[in-house]
Design an enzyme around this catalytic site. Structure first.
Site, mmCIF file in Angstrom:
data_model
loop_
_atom_site.group_PDB
_atom_site.id
_atom_site.type_symbol
_atom_site.label_atom_id
_atom_site.label_comp_id
_atom_site.label_asym_id
_atom_site.label_seq_id
_atom_site.Cartn_x
_atom_site.Cartn_y
_atom_site.Cartn_z
ATOM 1 C CE1 TYR A 139 34.910 34.145 -1.292
ATOM 2 C CE2 TYR A 139 34.796 31.881 -2.089
ATOM 3 C CZ TYR A 139 35.540 32.981 -1.686
ATOM 4 O OH TYR A 139 36.911 32.907 -1.708
ATOM 5 C CE LYS A 143 37.152 35.367 -4.236
ATOM 6 N NZ LYS A 143 38.208 36.405 -4.327
#
Length: 315
Positions: A139, A143
């Site tokens: 994750y 990002k």
């Protein structure tokens, strides 16, 4: 304004659509699955259904004033995040930039790194991104990649871009986050110290993102940390949840992860020092840029958590 919101059917997206309509904006709500049934009765919501990993519906961008790109994968491996978070970012922002719209990217407080930070340091928008994403989770890597792509698109088109990094969003049905530590049954294991949890109540996140879309901006990039004013430590958070904790000294956890550094790439999340520090290191946070946009807190932590546990978004 006419706002295009991607990921509009998601946890944050639904709150964004509701808040945008309450502020009088027309919304083009782009969802991967079927839109919520309640939208059908609102003439100010135009629903578009598309899988952005396969195709970006160019017609949805015509005449929009701003894009809030909230579509992203929350769990999964690098391949999942690459397909559903990273790959669509460029085409979506390109389409909005060509339409002359303001760009708002929903990023994450997972992006700032802790390299060089001492315990209880203040993390703000000048804190550099993590320089070693290989030792972070999928994750965080996604990002970091999203932000890089967004900056490239904005520079190419001379477009205004706001990168908004919400903290760990909590609200109805979502009161747990990775900053609390691992669990053993109901027991939560981790450090107990005066460091703050980087939290953002869902209504606060929606308000921040709408202000980012509404507020005029010259071409260029502005990073904004969307964080609550009232940021509890872990002990206060667990007390609000009614969960017991097993305290472990932060220093011991950090030294243990440092000792494992030679084999870190083969270890799971919290045994890798950059991941451990990003989630559990005692830090403080600043949200002055958020306030400069005109953002104001609607509730303190206990009131917001009570509302979340009762299934409400209003304190």
């Amino acid at each position: 304004m006419t706002l295009l919101i991607t990921g509009a059917g998601g946890y944050l997206g639904r709150a964004l659509v509701a808040a945008a309509r309450a502020r009088g904006h027309a919304v083009r709500a782009l969802t991967r699955g079927a839109p919520p049934a309640g939208w059908a009765g609102d003439s100010g919501i135009e629903s578009w259904q598309a899988d952005l990993s396969e195709k970006v519906p160019q017609a949805a961008f015509a005449g929009i004033d701003a894009l809030i790109h909230a579509a992203a994968r929350m769990g999964g491996d690098d391949a999942d995040h690459g397909r559903e978070t990273v790959a669509p970012t460029g085409p979506v922002l390109e389409a909005a930039a060509r339409a002359g719209a303001r760009l708002v990217l929903v990023s994450s407080m997972a992006v700032p790194g802790t390299t060089g930070l001492a315990p209880m340091a203040v993390v703000d928008e000048t804190t550099p991104p993590d320089p070693d994403p290989a030792l972070r989770d999928a994750y965080a890597r996604a990002k970091l990649a999203q932000e890089r792509i967004a900056r490239e698109v904005a520079a190419r088109h001379g477009a205004p871009l706001r990168i908004v990094r919400p903290g760990a969003i909590f609200g109805p049905g979502r009161v747990w986050n990775a900053h609390l530590g691992p669990t053993l049954g109901r027991l939560v294991i981790g450090p107990r110290h005066a460091g703050e949890l980087p939290l953002c109540w869902r209504p606060h996140a929606a308000q921040a993102l709408l202000l980012a879309a509404e507020t005029p901006q010259a071409p260029g990039v502005e990073v904004i940390h969307a964080l609550d004013d009232d940021r509890p430590d872990r002990a206060r958070y667990l007390a609000a949840l009614g969960r017991p904790g097993l305290p472990l000294p932060w220093r011991a956890l950090d030294l243990g992860a440092a000792a494992l550094a030679p084999v870190a790439p083969r270890l799971p999340g919290l045994l890798r020092r950059p991941t451990l520090r990003a989630r559990l290191m005692p830090l403080r946070y600043a949200n002055a840029r958020l306030h400069a946009l005109g953002w104001r807190a609607e509730a303190g932590f206990e009131a917001a958590m009570a509302a979340a546990l009762s299934g409400r978004d209003v304190a």
